[in-house]
Write a protein that holds these residues in place. Structure first.
Motif, short mmCIF file in Angstrom:
data_model
loop_
_atom_site.label_atom_id
_atom_site.label_comp_id
_atom_site.label_asym_id
_atom_site.label_seq_id
_atom_site.Cartn_x
_atom_site.Cartn_y
_atom_site.Cartn_z
N ARG A 37 0.83 -1.21 0.00
CA ARG A 37 0.00 0.00 0.00
C ARG A 37 0.87 1.25 0.00
O ARG A 37 0.60 2.21 -0.72
N GLU A 38 1.92 1.23 0.80
CA GLU A 38 2.83 2.38 0.87
C GLU A 38 3.51 2.62 -0.48
O GLU A 38 3.62 3.76 -0.95
N PHE A 39 3.94 1.56 -1.14
CA PHE A 39 4.60 1.67 -2.44
C PHE A 39 3.65 2.20 -3.51
O PHE A 39 4.01 3.07 -4.30
N ILE A 40 2.42 1.69 -3.52
CA ILE A 40 1.46 2.07 -4.56
C ILE A 40 0.90 3.47 -4.34
O ILE A 40 0.80 4.26 -5.28
N THR A 41 0.52 3.78 -3.12
CA THR A 41 -0.17 5.05 -2.86
C THR A 41 0.76 6.17 -2.39
O THR A 41 0.38 7.34 -2.46
N GLY A 42 1.93 5.81 -1.89
CA GLY A 42 2.82 6.82 -1.34
C GLY A 42 2.47 7.21 0.08
O GLY A 42 3.16 8.02 0.70
N ARG A 43 1.38 6.64 0.60
CA ARG A 43 0.99 6.92 1.98
C ARG A 43 1.82 6.03 2.91
O ARG A 43 1.85 4.81 2.74
N PRO A 44 2.52 6.64 3.86
CA PRO A 44 3.36 5.81 4.74
C PRO A 44 2.52 4.89 5.62
O PRO A 44 1.38 5.21 5.96
N SER A 88 -5.80 -3.59 9.31
CA SER A 88 -6.29 -3.51 7.94
C SER A 88 -5.64 -2.37 7.18
O SER A 88 -5.78 -1.21 7.54
N PRO A 89 -4.88 -2.67 6.10
CA PRO A 89 -4.21 -1.63 5.34
C PRO A 89 -5.10 -0.91 4.33
O PRO A 89 -4.61 -0.13 3.53
#
Length: 90
Positions: A37-44, A88-89
């Motif tokens: 999720r962090e890689f795809i969205t940029g949200r840490p 849950s991510p």
């Protein structure tokens, strides 16, 4: 007071057993999904997830250095508490 049943085991616990338990706990934490999720969205990923992953890694290393490694190494007594966190991510 807490009591534990100690089983007599002829097989010594290996470092690989401890590492497998750490991987199981990281899967429960859904660390791979958080990283994706962090890689795809940029949200840490949340700091609490990062912190728990680091604690699991540190616990794994500490348990692996014990001589001998306790036969009940998988018990929650040796690992960080995880039940208070939402995993849950999404």
């Amino acid at each position: 007071m807490r009591f534990a049943v100690v089983e007599n085991s002829s097989d010594p616990v290996s470092v690989e057993d401890v590492e497998a338990e750490a991987r199981r706990r990281l899967r429960y934490l859904k660390l791979d999904q958080w990283r994706t999720r962090e890689f795809i969205t940029g949200r840490p990923m949340p700091e609490v997830i990062q912190h728990l992953a680091q604690q699991i890694d540190l616990a794994s290393r500490a348990i692996s250095r014990m001589s001998p490694i306790p036969p009940d190494f998988y018990d929650d007594v040796y690992w960080p508490r995880m039940w208070e966190v939402e995993f849950s991510p999404t």
